[in-house]
Design an enzyme around this catalytic site. Structure first.
Site, PDB file in Angstrom:
ATOM      1  N   LYS A  53     -13.523  45.382 -32.059  1.00 24.21           N
ATOM      2  CA  LYS A  53     -12.879  46.498 -32.751  1.00 24.21           C
ATOM      3  C   LYS A  53     -11.674  46.009 -33.552  1.00 24.21           C
ATOM      4  O   LYS A  53     -11.506  46.336 -34.722  1.00 24.21           O
ATOM      5  CB  LYS A  53     -12.426  47.521 -31.704  1.00 24.21           C
ATOM      6  CG  LYS A  53     -11.740  48.728 -32.290  1.00 24.21           C
ATOM      7  CD  LYS A  53     -11.094  49.601 -31.230  1.00 24.21           C
ATOM      8  CE  LYS A  53     -12.069  49.937 -30.121  1.00 24.21           C
ATOM      9  NZ  LYS A  53     -11.579  51.011 -29.261  1.00 24.21           N
ATOM     10  N   LYS A  82      -6.860  44.489 -22.669  1.00 24.94           N
ATOM     11  CA  LYS A  82      -6.833  45.853 -22.117  1.00 24.94           C
ATOM     12  C   LYS A  82      -6.220  45.780 -20.730  1.00 24.94           C
ATOM     13  O   LYS A  82      -6.276  44.732 -20.083  1.00 24.94           O
ATOM     14  CB  LYS A  82      -8.265  46.398 -22.019  1.00 24.94           C
ATOM     15  CG  LYS A  82      -8.338  47.893 -21.872  1.00 24.94           C
ATOM     16  CD  LYS A  82      -8.290  48.601 -23.213  1.00 24.94           C
ATOM     17  CE  LYS A  82      -8.155  50.103 -23.053  1.00 24.94           C
ATOM     18  NZ  LYS A  82      -8.262  50.822 -24.329  1.00 24.94           N
ATOM     19  N   GLY A 104      -1.240  52.913 -25.407  1.00 28.43           N
ATOM     20  CA  GLY A 104      -1.749  53.933 -24.489  1.00 28.43           C
ATOM     21  C   GLY A 104      -3.267  53.962 -24.463  1.00 28.43           C
ATOM     22  O   GLY A 104      -3.943  53.309 -25.245  1.00 28.43           O
ATOM     23  N   ASP A 105      -3.794  54.718 -23.524  1.00 29.25           N
ATOM     24  CA  ASP A 105      -5.230  55.022 -23.433  1.00 29.25           C
ATOM     25  C   ASP A 105      -5.294  56.237 -22.505  1.00 29.25           C
ATOM     26  O   ASP A 105      -4.289  56.960 -22.374  1.00 29.25           O
ATOM     27  CB  ASP A 105      -5.999  53.813 -22.856  1.00 29.25           C
ATOM     28  CG  ASP A 105      -7.518  53.979 -22.945  1.00 29.25           C
ATOM     29  OD1 ASP A 105      -8.069  53.865 -24.050  1.00 29.25           O
ATOM     30  OD2 ASP A 105      -8.163  54.241 -21.910  1.00 29.25           O
ATOM     31  N   ASN A 136      -5.759  63.098 -26.300  1.00 33.04           N
ATOM     32  CA  ASN A 136      -5.200  62.656 -27.582  1.00 33.04           C
ATOM     33  C   ASN A 136      -6.265  62.546 -28.676  1.00 33.04           C
ATOM     34  O   ASN A 136      -6.096  63.083 -29.777  1.00 33.04           O
ATOM     35  CB  ASN A 136      -4.488  61.303 -27.364  1.00 33.04           C
ATOM     36  CG  ASN A 136      -4.028  60.694 -28.667  1.00 33.04           C
ATOM     37  OD1 ASN A 136      -4.727  59.880 -29.258  1.00 33.04           O
ATOM     38  ND2 ASN A 136      -2.871  61.121 -29.154  1.00 33.04           N
ATOM     39  N   SER A 145      -1.628  51.116 -34.539  1.00 32.95           N
ATOM     40  CA  SER A 145      -0.742  50.353 -33.648  1.00 32.95           C
ATOM     41  C   SER A 145      -0.317  49.054 -34.331  1.00 32.95           C
ATOM     42  O   SER A 145       0.842  48.628 -34.223  1.00 32.95           O
ATOM     43  CB  SER A 145      -1.469  50.008 -32.347  1.00 32.95           C
ATOM     44  OG  SER A 145      -1.395  51.073 -31.443  1.00 32.95           O
TER      45      SER A 145
HETATM   46  P1  NDP Z   1      -6.508  61.270 -22.766  1.00 30.15           P
HETATM   47  O1  NDP Z   1      -6.107  60.916 -21.391  1.00 30.15           O
HETATM   48  O2  NDP Z   1      -5.494  61.798 -23.712  1.00 30.15           O
HETATM   49  O3  NDP Z   1      -7.721  62.322 -22.718  1.00 30.15           O
HETATM   50  C1  NDP Z   1      -8.923  62.051 -22.093  1.00 30.15           C
HETATM   51  C2  NDP Z   1      -9.759  63.333 -22.058  1.00 30.15           C
HETATM   52  O4  NDP Z   1     -11.021  63.042 -21.488  1.00 30.15           O
HETATM   53  C3  NDP Z   1      -9.141  64.405 -21.184  1.00 30.15           C
HETATM   54  O5  NDP Z   1      -9.494  65.674 -21.693  1.00 30.15           O
HETATM   55  C4  NDP Z   1      -9.780  64.156 -19.833  1.00 30.15           C
HETATM   56  O6  NDP Z   1      -9.838  65.300 -19.008  1.00 30.15           O
HETATM   57  C5  NDP Z   1     -11.175  63.724 -20.243  1.00 30.15           C
HETATM   58  N1  NDP Z   1     -11.716  62.776 -19.241  1.00 30.15           N
HETATM   59  C6  NDP Z   1     -11.191  61.577 -18.874  1.00 30.15           C
HETATM   60  N2  NDP Z   1     -11.926  61.008 -17.925  1.00 30.15           N
HETATM   61  C7  NDP Z   1     -12.940  61.852 -17.696  1.00 30.15           C
HETATM   62  C8  NDP Z   1     -14.046  61.831 -16.830  1.00 30.15           C
HETATM   63  N3  NDP Z   1     -14.263  60.799 -15.994  1.00 30.15           N
HETATM   64  N4  NDP Z   1     -14.915  62.893 -16.876  1.00 30.15           N
HETATM   65  C9  NDP Z   1     -14.697  63.925 -17.728  1.00 30.15           C
HETATM   66  N5  NDP Z   1     -13.659  64.005 -18.571  1.00 30.15           N
HETATM   67  C10 NDP Z   1     -12.801  62.988 -18.555  1.00 30.15           C
HETATM   68  O7  NDP Z   1      -7.222  59.974 -23.365  1.00 30.15           O
HETATM   69  P2  NDP Z   1      -7.505  59.595 -24.880  1.00 30.15           P
HETATM   70  O8  NDP Z   1      -7.824  60.830 -25.659  1.00 30.15           O
HETATM   71  O9  NDP Z   1      -6.431  58.700 -25.342  1.00 30.15           O
HETATM   72  O10 NDP Z   1      -8.803  58.694 -24.729  1.00 30.15           O
HETATM   73  C11 NDP Z   1     -10.133  59.238 -24.771  1.00 30.15           C
HETATM   74  C12 NDP Z   1     -11.118  58.124 -25.050  1.00 30.15           C
HETATM   75  O11 NDP Z   1     -10.822  57.526 -26.321  1.00 30.15           O
HETATM   76  C13 NDP Z   1     -11.145  56.970 -24.056  1.00 30.15           C
HETATM   77  O12 NDP Z   1     -12.450  56.448 -23.975  1.00 30.15           O
HETATM   78  C14 NDP Z   1     -10.242  55.938 -24.724  1.00 30.15           C
HETATM   79  O13 NDP Z   1     -10.516  54.636 -24.268  1.00 30.15           O
HETATM   80  C15 NDP Z   1     -10.641  56.123 -26.167  1.00 30.15           C
HETATM   81  N6  NDP Z   1      -9.686  55.642 -27.150  1.00 30.15           N
HETATM   82  C16 NDP Z   1      -8.405  56.124 -27.193  1.00 30.15           C
HETATM   83  C17 NDP Z   1      -7.534  55.674 -28.165  1.00 30.15           C
HETATM   84  C18 NDP Z   1      -6.160  56.247 -28.318  1.00 30.15           C
HETATM   85  O14 NDP Z   1      -5.486  55.881 -29.301  1.00 30.15           O
HETATM   86  N7  NDP Z   1      -5.699  57.129 -27.454  1.00 30.15           N
HETATM   87  C19 NDP Z   1      -7.931  54.628 -29.114  1.00 30.15           C
HETATM   88  C20 NDP Z   1      -9.313  54.244 -29.047  1.00 30.15           C
HETATM   89  C21 NDP Z   1     -10.132  54.723 -28.060  1.00 30.15           C
HETATM   90  P3  NDP Z   1      -8.564  65.731 -18.102  1.00 30.15           P
HETATM   91  O15 NDP Z   1      -7.622  66.419 -19.039  1.00 30.15           O
HETATM   92  O16 NDP Z   1      -9.154  66.640 -17.080  1.00 30.15           O
HETATM   93  O17 NDP Z   1      -8.030  64.465 -17.537  1.00 30.15           O
END
Ligand code: NDP
Length: 448
Positions: free
Chosen positions: A114, A126, A165-166, A240, A380
């Site tokens: 990526k 990571k 973050g993640d 996010n 980032s």
């Molecule tokens: P957040 O923690 O902000 O949000 C994650 C969301 O997914 C929440 O709504 C959470 O629910 C839900 N979730 C997490 N785990 C599970 C699970 N096991 N089953 C069902 N729902 C789940 O994370 P992000 O939005 O930052 O990240 C989301 C994805 O995007 C991840 O795969 C991450 O690796 C990827 N990503 C993020 C980036 C970033 O800049 N933030 C960059 C590139 C990739 P709940 O609210 O109940 O916890």
């Protein structure tokens, strides 16, 4: 046995009980087959694939902290520094109870390709912990973050490894981590990204992954003579990535009708109210049932095993933005039966391998996360540039750069797929384009 198959078997043998890591390696190696086979002798002699699938360094540590009742808690901490051929390690930290070494390795491995695709000088890494920030007080989250950084600080630095973050790590956690790093090292440097705007953060970083996902989805549609306007979109997640994907989709004239969290999902036929979603998730940190309680047009469904959730809804575009393996073969079948045109991944590896194959066989336009969610890490890297020159760019400037990066990524993956006789296969295109740059840098730097 071919070199690709040989290396994949070794990865499975040497890394037992890490199914997500095996899955990520399989996806990448399968699509690199055409390139590897053309250079098999040379790559084999240099053990290029063995080096590519073995992290340069793995750090595992104990994270003790004290909860609000005075009880000591202990979590596991991880940082996997996967590949630094093209720049300092870069990749997020995930705090979620499901975190283990295999998950961090899969994420770190994907991150290498990526980051290469962004065209910016960043290597892949990571990290994270099985700590669950949900339901913890701010003081408990701070205590955990300070303990985590008290070990991590010795392994990272602005020119060495720059975490972000993640899942479970947002602005609050990055702030606590940065504060502790600065206190221990007595250095004010851009060692983390996703920082607050008052201490070196970049405008548009919060929005970047979701916005970037929509920029590349629009580029994909345009390349196929379609527009985003009036498209119906199913989004999963409510974090996010999901929130800012929804916001940008609405700005582009599309209608987003779903979102989800780990306990349930929303169908809102009038279109998700993104300001209400932000209030529920970003400010109150509440469950999605609260969204439905404030919005008469929304239906709330409890999550149930075996049901398709947001993927059962009729839509033109599906954007999985929650977590890995959340869209399986049955979900893919439901989407195809409902006439979906495009699936672009916001999360990392949200689509299972058989679901990906099914979507591609049914001519659904499909872009994998390492290309479509690269806007987060790209921004980032723009934050790192601003920190290095001790300047801040305007929102518009960062956003413009982000959009150009996403359009370039689309062009690159499309060209790479075409060049290797796989036109329209953007997974292969992404893996090949990401791989070639890293492989060339590794070869030039000798056996390290
Ligand atoms: P957040 O923690 O902000 O949000 C994650 C969301 O997914 C929440 O709504 C959470 O629910 C839900 N979730 C997490 N785990 C599970 C699970 N096991 N089953 C069902 N729902 C789940 O994370 P992000 O939005 O930052 O990240 C989301 C994805 O995007 C991840 O795969 C991450 O690796 C990827 N990503 C993020 C980036 C970033 O800049 N933030 C960059 C590139 C990739 P709940 O609210 O109940 O916890």
């Amino acid at each position: 046995m071919s070199y690709v198959d040989e290396v994949y078997s070794k990865v499975v043998e040497k890394n037992p009980s890490q199914p997500e890591f095996h899955q990520a390696v399989k996806e990448v190696l399968e699509s690199l087959r055409v390139v590897i086979e053309a250079n098999e002798e040379e790559y084999r002699r240099e053990a290029l694939l063995e080096r590519l699938t073995t992290p340069e360094r793995i750090i595992m540590f104990r994270v003790p902290w004290v909860d609000d009742k005075g009880q000591v808690q202990v979590n596991n901490g991880f940082r996997v520094q996967f590949n630094s051929a093209i720049g300092p390690y870069k990749g997020g930290l995930r705090f979620h109870p499901s975190v283990n070494l295999g998950i961090i390795k899969f994420l770190g491995f994907e991150q290498v390709f990526k980051n290469s695709l962004t065209g910016l000088p960043i290597g892949g890494g990571k990290g994270g912990s099985d700590f669950d920030p949900k339901g913890k007080s701010d003081r408990e989250v701070m205590a955990f973050c300070q303990s985590f950084m008290t070990e991590l600080y010795r392994h990272i630095g602005a020119d060495t490894d720059v975490p972000a973050g993640d899942i479970g790590v947002g602005g609050r956690e990055i702030g606590f981590l940065f504060g502790q790093y600065k206190r221990i090292r007595d250095v004010y440097e851009g060692v983390l990204t996703g920082k607050g705007l008052t201490f070196g953060g970049s405008l548009a970083r919060t929005e970047a992954t979701g916005y970037g996902l929509l920029y590349i989805t629009r580029a994909l549609l345009r390349a196929h003579d379609m527009e985003m306007k009036d498209k119906v979109i199913a989004v999963s997640g409510a974090g996010n990535v999901a929130i800012y994907a929804t916001e940008k989709a609405i700005q582009m004239g599309a209608k987003v009708v779903t979102c989800s969290d780990s306990t349930g999902w929303i169908y809102d036929p009038e279109g998700i109210d993104v300001e209400l979603l932000k209030e529920v998730k970003e400010i109150k940190r509440a469950r999605l049932s609260e969204y439905a309680a404030s919005r008469p047009s929304a239906e709330y469904h409890e999550k149930k095993d075996g049901e398709h959730g947001v993927w059962s809804v009729k839509c033109d575009i599906a954007l999985p933005c929650a977590t890995q393996n959340e869209l399986d073969l049955d979900d893919a079948k439901a989407l195809v039966a409902n006439g979906v045109t495009a699936v672009c991944e916001g999360a990392n590896m949200p689509t299972t391998l058989d679901a990906t194959k099914y979507l591609q066989e049914n001519n659904i336009l499909f872009i994998c996360g390492k290309a479509s969610n690269a806007g987060g890490v790209a921004t980032s890297a723009l934050e790192m540039s601003q920190n290095s020159e001790r300047l801040s760019w305007s929102f518009e400037e960062v956003d413009r750069k982000l959009e150009n990066i996403m359009i370039d990524i689309y062009q690159n993956i499309e060209d790479a797929a075409k060049r290797y006789g796989k036109e329209g296969d953007y997974v292969t295109g992404a893996n090949i384009a990401g791989f070639l740059k890293v492989a060339e840098a590794m070869k030039a730097q000798g056996i390290v």
